[in-house]
Design an enzyme around this catalytic site. Structure first.
Site, PDB file in Angstrom:
ATOM      1  N   THR A 107       0.359  -6.784  59.035  1.00 54.40           N
ATOM      2  CA  THR A 107       1.051  -5.868  58.117  1.00 54.40           C
ATOM      3  C   THR A 107       0.627  -4.414  58.355  1.00 54.40           C
ATOM      4  O   THR A 107       1.288  -3.503  57.873  1.00 54.40           O
ATOM      5  CB  THR A 107       0.797  -6.235  56.629  1.00 54.40           C
ATOM      6  OG1 THR A 107      -0.620  -6.286  56.409  1.00 54.40           O
ATOM      7  CG2 THR A 107       1.396  -7.562  56.268  1.00 54.40           C
ATOM      8  N   GLY A 108      -0.452  -4.195  59.084  1.00 55.84           N
ATOM      9  CA  GLY A 108      -0.881  -2.827  59.421  1.00 55.84           C
ATOM     10  C   GLY A 108      -0.014  -2.262  60.546  1.00 55.84           C
ATOM     11  O   GLY A 108       0.685  -3.013  61.235  1.00 55.84           O
ATOM     12  N   LYS A 175     -24.873  -9.445  57.929  1.00 48.91           N
ATOM     13  CA  LYS A 175     -26.236 -10.012  57.936  1.00 48.91           C
ATOM     14  C   LYS A 175     -26.939  -9.664  59.262  1.00 48.91           C
ATOM     15  O   LYS A 175     -28.076  -9.197  59.260  1.00 48.91           O
ATOM     16  CB  LYS A 175     -26.129 -11.534  57.772  1.00 48.91           C
ATOM     17  CG  LYS A 175     -27.454 -12.249  57.821  1.00 48.91           C
ATOM     18  CD  LYS A 175     -27.253 -13.750  57.843  1.00 48.91           C
ATOM     19  CE  LYS A 175     -28.383 -14.384  58.629  1.00 48.91           C
ATOM     20  NZ  LYS A 175     -28.101 -15.787  58.957  1.00 48.91           N
ATOM     21  N   TYR A 215      -3.654 -16.585  48.144  1.00 46.17           N
ATOM     22  CA  TYR A 215      -4.240 -15.247  48.005  1.00 46.17           C
ATOM     23  C   TYR A 215      -5.269 -15.234  46.878  1.00 46.17           C
ATOM     24  O   TYR A 215      -6.415 -14.835  47.076  1.00 46.17           O
ATOM     25  CB  TYR A 215      -3.121 -14.251  47.734  1.00 46.17           C
ATOM     26  CG  TYR A 215      -3.550 -12.803  47.703  1.00 46.17           C
ATOM     27  CD1 TYR A 215      -3.969 -12.159  48.874  1.00 46.17           C
ATOM     28  CD2 TYR A 215      -3.502 -12.065  46.525  1.00 46.17           C
ATOM     29  CE1 TYR A 215      -4.351 -10.821  48.848  1.00 46.17           C
ATOM     30  CE2 TYR A 215      -3.871 -10.730  46.497  1.00 46.17           C
ATOM     31  CZ  TYR A 215      -4.290 -10.117  47.659  1.00 46.17           C
ATOM     32  OH  TYR A 215      -4.660  -8.785  47.636  1.00 46.17           O
ATOM     33  N   THR A 245      -1.456  -0.960  43.288  1.00 47.78           N
ATOM     34  CA  THR A 245      -1.643   0.357  43.896  1.00 47.78           C
ATOM     35  C   THR A 245      -0.385   0.731  44.666  1.00 47.78           C
ATOM     36  O   THR A 245       0.268  -0.141  45.241  1.00 47.78           O
ATOM     37  CB  THR A 245      -2.857   0.305  44.857  1.00 47.78           C
ATOM     38  OG1 THR A 245      -3.968  -0.219  44.143  1.00 47.78           O
ATOM     39  CG2 THR A 245      -3.207   1.676  45.402  1.00 47.78           C
TER      40      THR A 245
END
Ligand SMILES: O=c1ccn([C@@H]2O[C@H](COP(=O)(O)OP(=O)(O)O[C@H]3OC[C@@H](O)[C@H](O)[C@H]3O)[C@@H](O)[C@H]2O)c(=O)[nH]1
Length: 403
Positions: A107-108, A175, A215, A245
């Protein structure tokens, strides 16, 4: 050589010679009267072009602050070419940090970060977080995941893998290199809430086998993983529960209510309200969210924090507002979406108190900016002969209603 020139000249007939002579004479007179050197006529435009090009290279990037080695962080943003990720990239780059964007471009879009490509502080990696990543960083903003309901429901297994295996991989990386990780969680962890407004103490009301579960549950388990790594391995984690948003660089046809309504209004199509439109949401502008994310990352709060705008509206009110801001469109009622949360509004007392954060962009101002962005995008798409269509949600069975 001389012989060749003589042969060439003698090859020209008289008429051609006359023509050449006349042209030379005209050029000579034109130069005399305009006070220009003939050489200049040809070379000046070229010189200007070179100067423009040089300038465009030196002004290529937005202004970036200088940070000393001690203050400059190496930051990884997964999903950094997406809607929120690319705005976060802009902020961190302009603040003077070294930013590595990792995105699988599901989706980017490269377009969202192309203005940084080539900058010495910036790197773009085409990579899927479901595969391990080996890189040295100080902070990880883990945003990778489709976020709009039609996009995350499109391939639920992939959504689950991204939020589970992807998060495990990023926690493993944190980590190994001792980095701090911020998880972009969501208001969807509260499901269809029975507590209103939603505070961070609320455990949620999620249907674990419904269409949104990939999701909602994916993000819930991602949160669980963060705290397991924190307790067992001492990884520093931050968890932002992000509420609805909107803003520029949203995908026009990602199917979310803001993109659907604006696109529909701009195209003179009916605004599709699912159900009666009495369900509520509260919308924050993307720059407010980005400021909250950076504040949270650099704070000492390891428990989840809501980031959203508490100004709540019904979806019908919202449709009317967009219709009036764009100045066209009508409203059409369709069947309600399955498992659609009925009321949602963040309780942001924790963010206010502990981060000193609250949204500052008024809804109408943000919407006007987004409408302008979508209009420009539509022009761009029309030039590319592509007309985007709003995406529909997964509906409950039943007939659509019209008014
Ligand atoms: O065309 C439309 C689209 C959506 N809607 C309604 O508008 C409301 C908001 O829908 P959206 O698809 O924009 O977003 P949702 O609130 O359902 O989910 C969002 O929640 C918070 C974030 O984590 C995600 O961005 C997204 O999952 C829903 O009630 C939906 O049914 C319409 O009435 N018409």
């Amino acid at each position: 050589m001389m012989k060749r020139v003589v042969r060439l000249i003698s090859g020209l007939n008289r008429r051609m010679m006359k023509l050449l002579f006349a042209l030379a004479l005209i050029a000579y007179i034109a130069c005399k009267y305009t006070n220009l050197d003939c050489f200049d006529i040809v070379v000046s435009p070229l010189r200007e072009k070179i100067r423009d090009l040089e300038q465009s290279f030196s002004q290529k990037y937005p202004p970036v602050k200088f940070l000393s080695e001690k203050d400059r962080k190496r930051i990884l943003i997964t999903g950094g070419a997406g809607f929120v990720g690319s705005h976060l990239t802009d902020k961190l780059m302009m603040d003077g940090h070294e930013v590595t964007v990792v995105d699988n471009f599901f989706t980017g879009r490269k377009r969202n970060v192309e203005h940084w490509i080539g900058h010495e502080n910036f790197e773009l990696i085409n990579h899927d977080v479901v595969e391990p990543l080996y890189i040295e960083v100080d902070q990880i903003y883990h945003l990778a995941s489709p976020a709009s309901p039609p996009n995350y429901m499109y391939n639920p297994i992939k959504t689950l893998k991204t939020n589970t295996i992807g998060t495990l991989n990023m926690l493993g990386l944190a980590k190994r290199v001792g980095a701090r990780l911020l998880l972009a969680s969501t208001s969807e962890v509260y499901g269809d809430p029975e507590v209103h407004p939603q505070n961070e103490e609320y455990w949620g009301h999620v249907n674990p086998i419904g269409p949104r579960a990939c999701y909602d549950e994916g993000k819930r388990v991602a949160e669980t993983m963060c705290y397991a790594y924190m307790k067992q391995e001492g990884v520093e984690v931050r968890v932002a529960r992000i509420f609805n948003t909107f803003g520029s660089r949203m995908h026009m046809n990602d199917g979310r209510v803001v993109s659907n309504f604006i696109l529909q209004a701009l195209q003179g199509e009916p605004l599709t309200v699912y159900g009666t439109g009495s369900q509520t949401r509260a919308f924050q502008y993307v720059s407010d969210l980005v400021n909250g994310l950076v504040l949270l990352m650099n704070s000492n709060i390891s428990s989840p924090v809501n980031l959203g705008n508490p100004e709540e509206h019904t979806i019908l009110e919202f449709a009317r507002l967009i219709k009036s801001l764009v100045g066209k469109g009508c409203i059409q009622f369709l069947s309600e979406a399955q498992d659609d949360p009925q009321r949602r509004r963040p309780d942001i007392r924790k963010a206010r108190m502990m981060l000193g954060w609250e949204p500052v962009v008024p809804l109408e101002e943000g919407l006007n900016k987004t409408i302008q962005y979508f209009s420009r995008e539509l022009e761009h798409q029309a030039n590319n002969q592509y007309i985007p269509k709003p995406k529909a949600a997964r509906m409950k069975k039943g007939r659509p209603r019209h008014n």
